[in-house]
Motif scaffolding. Structure first.
Motif, PDB file in Angstrom:
ATOM      1  N   GLY A  82      47.171  89.481  66.058  1.00 62.17           N
ATOM      2  CA  GLY A  82      48.049  90.583  66.407  1.00 62.17           C
ATOM      3  C   GLY A  82      48.111  91.726  65.428  1.00 62.17           C
ATOM      4  N   VAL A  83      47.805  91.497  64.168  1.00 65.91           N
ATOM      5  CA  VAL A  83      47.970  92.559  63.170  1.00 65.91           C
ATOM      6  C   VAL A  83      46.797  92.715  62.204  1.00 65.91           C
ATOM      7  CG1 VAL A  83      50.495  92.508  63.192  1.00 65.91           C
ATOM      8  CG2 VAL A  83      49.251  91.011  61.637  1.00 65.91           C
ATOM      9  N   ASP A  84      45.875  91.787  62.165  1.00 65.55           N
ATOM     10  CA  ASP A  84      44.778  91.820  61.197  1.00 65.55           C
ATOM     11  C   ASP A  84      43.591  92.595  61.768  1.00 65.55           C
ATOM     12  OD1 ASP A  84      43.111  91.335  59.039  1.00 65.55           O
ATOM     13  OD2 ASP A  84      42.559  89.331  59.720  1.00 65.55           O
ATOM     14  N   SER A 138      43.459  82.385  74.338  1.00 60.78           N
ATOM     15  CA  SER A 138      44.374  82.323  73.194  1.00 60.78           C
ATOM     16  C   SER A 138      44.733  83.716  72.674  1.00 60.78           C
ATOM     17  CB  SER A 138      43.766  81.481  72.068  1.00 60.78           C
ATOM     18  OG  SER A 138      42.604  82.108  71.584  1.00 60.78           O
ATOM     19  N   CYS A 139      44.330  84.735  73.375  1.00 65.22           N
ATOM     20  CA  CYS A 139      44.623  86.123  72.985  1.00 65.22           C
ATOM     21  C   CYS A 139      45.982  86.508  73.561  1.00 65.22           C
ATOM     22  CB  CYS A 139      43.530  87.051  73.496  1.00 65.22           C
ATOM     23  SG  CYS A 139      43.711  88.747  72.944  1.00 65.22           S
ATOM     24  N   THR A 143      52.657  96.551  75.135  1.00 59.72           N
ATOM     25  CA  THR A 143      52.172  96.231  76.483  1.00 59.72           C
ATOM     26  C   THR A 143      50.750  95.688  76.473  1.00 59.72           C
ATOM     27  OG1 THR A 143      51.451  98.524  76.786  1.00 59.72           O
ATOM     28  CG2 THR A 143      53.669  97.941  77.595  1.00 59.72           C
ATOM     29  N   THR A 144      50.128  95.595  75.284  1.00 59.12           N
ATOM     30  CA  THR A 144      48.773  95.058  75.176  1.00 59.12           C
ATOM     31  C   THR A 144      48.740  93.919  74.156  1.00 59.12           C
ATOM     32  OG1 THR A 144      48.154  96.653  73.467  1.00 59.12           O
ATOM     33  CG2 THR A 144      47.677  97.279  75.733  1.00 59.12           C
ATOM     34  N   THR A 145      47.659  93.142  74.185  1.00 55.75           N
ATOM     35  CA  THR A 145      47.510  92.036  73.237  1.00 55.75           C
ATOM     36  C   THR A 145      46.498  92.400  72.163  1.00 55.75           C
ATOM     37  OG1 THR A 145      45.878  90.971  74.646  1.00 55.75           O
ATOM     38  CG2 THR A 145      48.159  90.238  74.873  1.00 55.75           C
ATOM     39  N   CYS A 146      46.719  91.865  70.970  1.00 54.47           N
ATOM     40  CA  CYS A 146      45.859  92.147  69.804  1.00 54.47           C
ATOM     41  C   CYS A 146      45.396  90.866  69.136  1.00 54.47           C
ATOM     42  CB  CYS A 146      46.639  92.987  68.780  1.00 54.47           C
ATOM     43  SG  CYS A 146      46.814  94.719  69.201  1.00 54.47           S
ATOM     44  N   GLY A 147      44.922  89.924  69.883  1.00 57.83           N
ATOM     45  CA  GLY A 147      44.421  88.686  69.289  1.00 57.83           C
ATOM     46  C   GLY A 147      45.396  87.541  69.445  1.00 57.83           C
TER      47      GLY A 147
END
Length: 80
Positions: A47-49, A65-66, A75-79
């Motif tokens: 999410g942050v890296d 798993s994302c 509203t979006t996914t970051c990992g």
């Protein structure tokens, strides 16, 4: 990630001074990586890296798993 892909990578948290960092999103990561010569790809973990790399090595996986939302765009996914 460097030992997985066997390539040198740059991490957002090491490259951008703490007081200049923004809440992470795909766009924030892309904007930083595109300013670094030879870094043609970017990715997000947990999410942050945010990281930048000159190439990537494809490997089998899926996006099940994302599920971490992006702090800068919820509203979006970051990992995951």
């Amino acid at each position: 990630m460097g030992d997985v892909a066997n390539v040198s990578i740059i991490h957002y948290s090491d490259f951008v001074e703490k007081e200049d960092r923004k809440e992470m999103s795909h766009w924030v990561c892309f904007e930083v990586c595109r300013t670094i010569p030879q870094m043609l790809f970017f990715g997000l973990n947990a999410g942050v890296d945010c990281y930048c790399a000159p190439y990537y090595k494809p490997r089998a996986s899926d996006d099940s798993s994302c599920d971490q939302t992006c702090p800068g765009k919820t509203t979006t996914t970051c990992g995951g």
